[in-house]
Design an enzyme around this catalytic site. Structure first.
Site, PDB file in Angstrom:
ATOM      1  N   ASP A 659       4.181   2.501  -7.362  1.00  0.00           N
ATOM      2  CA  ASP A 659       3.241   3.007  -6.360  1.00  0.00           C
ATOM      3  C   ASP A 659       1.962   2.182  -6.485  1.00  0.00           C
ATOM      4  O   ASP A 659       1.211   2.324  -7.457  1.00  0.00           O
ATOM      5  CB  ASP A 659       2.979   4.492  -6.647  1.00  0.00           C
ATOM      6  CG  ASP A 659       2.017   5.124  -5.657  1.00  0.00           C
ATOM      7  OD1 ASP A 659       1.356   4.384  -4.905  1.00  0.00           O
ATOM      8  OD2 ASP A 659       1.935   6.378  -5.654  1.00  0.00           O
ATOM      9  N   HIS A 660       1.740   1.345  -5.508  1.00  0.00           N
ATOM     10  CA  HIS A 660       0.619   0.405  -5.622  1.00  0.00           C
ATOM     11  C   HIS A 660      -0.740   1.086  -5.439  1.00  0.00           C
ATOM     12  O   HIS A 660      -1.784   0.464  -5.549  1.00  0.00           O
ATOM     13  CB  HIS A 660       0.794  -0.731  -4.603  1.00  0.00           C
ATOM     14  CG  HIS A 660       0.118  -2.004  -5.005  1.00  0.00           C
ATOM     15  ND1 HIS A 660      -0.792  -2.091  -6.041  1.00  0.00           N
ATOM     16  CD2 HIS A 660       0.213  -3.266  -4.515  1.00  0.00           C
ATOM     17  CE1 HIS A 660      -1.239  -3.333  -6.158  1.00  0.00           C
ATOM     18  NE2 HIS A 660      -0.634  -4.072  -5.244  1.00  0.00           N
TER      19      HIS A 660
END
Ligand code: CAO
Length: 685
Positions: A659-660
């Site tokens: 999850d950036h």
């Protein structure tokens, strides 16, 4: 001082049943607070308290039959003032609470029945009942009750809409001529009513010595509804102009004017339904007008050809204003010398065909029309819906316009699929729900159109299992919420694989099957510990994160019913054999559908291993609210440069999706470095 509260005047009923006792001994009660609910075969009624005090004794039970004057409660009254109002054994009338009837079924109001007043009751001294009747219908003999906008017990304001009525030409709101509380509704939706028919009974507060309720200036007779405006079915009035001055001309020019507006001074032109040089039939709608109470069509008083339109959409018009010039071609047509009155108009039979809107209204023109075929149509921004498509009353259409709802999409549950206020609410509720869940094209995501696959070949419709449905939802949620990045690498597991095999071979028969997965679990736990960004969960406000300090790892298991992810808890505290055992047991339970909910919760990270199946790599979807997921593909021997030569090494393809929002690319690089190092180191443990 103790006061006995008794059953008040029951309005004719001999005995009633105590449906509910709303107070208990020890309760402090306010003036007018409901003490009991009584029920006769006709109505339920609240019995409000005639004074403030503390309940000492309840003298009846739920289910008891009671009659007027029966003792209900003993109340210790709280002030001297109250005491003055309520003697210990007062006369029944003086102590009785005032019933507020809530009629369960509409009852016809007996003709000429004087409004019941409850002046005897201390609570009701400032109240009286009024029968509200159908107002002047502007010529229509009977109209249909389309909608009842209030219910017994409702407090209504002066001029609040009570009903929506419909004639064959228009719908109209019936506003209340007086403020009050609805006592009984005396009509039903769908019933036919005429001027003077009783609609409902209102309990109104009377003010001042005159004992008169506050009422609308225009409706000063008791029990009279306000005049609805505008009246239904007005016919445009026409006056003859003789273009050539000769009355014998076969064609003459008529100016069609705004008819009697039934009391409204100025109304808005919502829609011009015809265009210049277009032929119109007698009774074809020329315009749609809207006041604050109703919308109405203005039908043409005669057939002809529209020569010139003399007003514009959106303009305010009054009775007598010129609408258009009509070149009258049919001598038999009714002329200006005998204009159609509203009354006559209502006697005219149905038009041969429903009037057609001449041209698309400009996109910025919101409008609502009621056509002669009793269908309504809504014009929302940029859209025109034909009159036959939507059927709704003015109040609903107004609300729909304000909220930007396309009424065509709202399922009407009223008579003739009419859209009711509740339908609009249900539609909005559903729309908001969809928006919040992010499903079904909410949040601006266009839904995938349905395809009829049977057009291309034979098909079968199969229901998804519950697990498959949950997976679909979870994947979509993650895909739509989580900006994914996948980081690829390979781990050299040559030594680890040898180590695993030797461990497996030397283990006794009591040991479980040892695959690569337990080693991967341990290496992941260590990597999470050293790279805490992967063990975080972003808070809903995106302003905080939760740093997990435990190391639970989920593992994707392929089962006949779909994908499930049991969770191995506290991986960091277990050894290879414990993990191997647990993996086997959880995978077996998963395949048997026997996992407990708790065994699928609490993961920090997930491993999805397709190693036994094959593939070089894939991009797994993060199991949000976890921050990362490791995809494991099939290991293969590859030539790896040692610095002096190529060596055959067993390489394991790894795909790390994250999850950036909470993990940066550098975090991922470091995580992967830790992971590959841990796998290599595992061979030496
Ligand atoms: N490379 C090469 N061989 C591998 C391997 C890899 N990365 N991973 C496992 N293997 C081998 C095992 O060593 C075993 O070999 P042997 O039978 O010769 O000893 C064989 O493949 C079968 O392994 P397994 O599947 O029984 O056991 P596992 O511990 O590797 O995996 C489990 C267990 C439950 C993860 C697995 O059975 C499974 O269900 N995998 C599918 C997961 C999945 O669907 N992921 C996709 C999710 S996203 O849609």
């Amino acid at each position: 001082m103790t006061e006995t509260i008794r059953i008040p005047d029951l309005g004719g009923a001999d005995t009633v049943t105590v449906l509910e006792i709303s107070v208990a001994p020890g309760d402090t009660i306010e003036l007018e607070q409901t003490l009991l609910v009584l029920e006769s075969d006709k109505a339920t009624m609240d019995v409000p308290s005639p004074s403030t005090g503390v309940v000492e004794k309840v003298l009846v039970s739920e289910g008891d039959e009671v009659a007027e004057g029966d003792a209900i409660l003993e109340v210790a009254i709280s002030t001297a003032e109250d005491a003055g109002q309520s003697e210990a054994e007062p006369e029944p009338e003086a102590e009785s609470a005032a019933p507020q009837q809530q009629q369960s079924e509409p009852q016809p109001a007996p003709e000429n029945e004087p409004p019941r007043n409850t002046e005897e009751s201390p609570v009701a001294q400032a109240e009286k009942d009024e029968v509200i009747r159908v107002p002047d219908l502007g010529g229509a003999e009977t109209v249909t009750v389309l909608e009842i906008s209030v219910a017994p017990g409702d407090t209504i304001e002066l001029e609040q809409t009570l009903l929506v009525l419909e004639s064959d030409k228009a719908t109209m709101d019936v506003p209340s001529p007086v403020a009050g509380i609805v006592k009984q509704v005396l009509v039903k939706e769908g019933s036919e009513v005429s001027e003077g028919d009783a609609i409902l009974e209102l309990t109104v507060s009377v003010s001042g010595d005159a004992g008169q309720p506050e009422r609308a200036a225009a409706a000063d007779q008791p029990a009279a509804a306000a005049e609805p405006e505008p009246q239904p079915g007005p016919a445009a009035e026409a006056e003859t102009q003789q273009p050539g001055g000769a009355s014998e001309e076969p064609a003459r020019l008529e100016v069609v004017r705004v008819p009697d507006l039934g009391g409204s001074e100025a109304v808005t032109v919502l829609e011009i339904s015809v265009a210049e040089d277009e032929p119109v039939e007698q009774e074809q709608s020329l315009l749609v007008l809207e006041s604050d109470k109703a919308t109405m069509d203005v039908p043409s008083p005669m057939a002809g050809i529209v020569k010139r339109i003399l007003l514009t959409e959106g303009s305010e018009v009054s009775e007598g204003d010129a609408i258009l010039e009509l070149l009258v071609t049919d001598k038999a047509t009714q002329t200006a010398s005998a204009p159609v009155t509203a009354e006559q108009q209502t006697q005219v039979s149905e038009p041969e065909k429903a009037p057609q809107p001449a041209a698309e209204p400009p996109p910025q023109q919101p409008a609502v029309v009621e056509k002669a075929d009793n269908k309504g149509a809504v014009v929302n921004e940029g859209q025109y819906l034909s009159a036959s498509e939507v059927y709704a009353g003015p109040a609903v259409r107004k609300l729909a316009r304000e909220l930007g709802v396309d009424l065509k999409k709202v399922k009407g549950t009223g008579p003739r699929q009419r859209v009711q206020p509740d339908d609009l609410h249900a539609y909005l509720k559903q729309a908001v729900k969809q928006l919040q869940s992010g499903s079904g094209g909410g949040e601006g995501i266009p839904p995938v159109p349905e395809t009829d696959f049977s057009r291309y070949g034979s098909t079968e419709q199969v229901a998804l299992t519950r697990i498959q449905q949950l997976t679909a939802k979870g994947m979509q949620r993650s895909w739509l919420n989580v900006p994914h990045v996948t980081h690829f690498d390979e781990a050299d597991i040559t030594d680890l694989e040898e180590h695993r095999k030797s461990l497996a071979e030397s283990a006794g028969a009591e040991k479980p099957k040892l695959t690569l997965l337990p080693f991967l679990l341990l290496a992941v736990a260590k990597s999470l510990e050293e790279n805490p960004a992967f063990n975080r969960a972003l808070a809903a406000d995106s302003k905080n994160f939760v740093q997990r300090q435990f190391f639970n790892v989920g593992m994707a298991v392929d089962t006949p019913n779909g994908l499930v992810v049991p969770v191995v808890k506290d991986v960091d505290q277990k050894d290879i054999w414990q993990l191997a055992e647990e993996i086997l047991s959880l995978a077996e339970k998963a395949r048997q559908g026997q996992l407990k909910p708790d065994e699928m919760k609490g993961a920090c990270f997930t491993i999805s291993s397709l190693g036994a199946i094959g593939g070089n790599g894939f991009t797994p979807i993060v199991n949000t609210p976890e921050a990362g997921i490791l995809g494991v593909s099939r290991s293969q021997i590859k030539p790896v440069w040692s610095g002096t030569e190529f060596e055959p090494r067993l390489m394991l393809p790894l795909s790390l999706s994250y999850d950036h929002r909470i993990v940066n690319g550098a975090d991922a690089g470091r995580f992967m470095a830790t992971l590959t190092a841990e796998l290599a180191a595992a061979a030496r443990q």
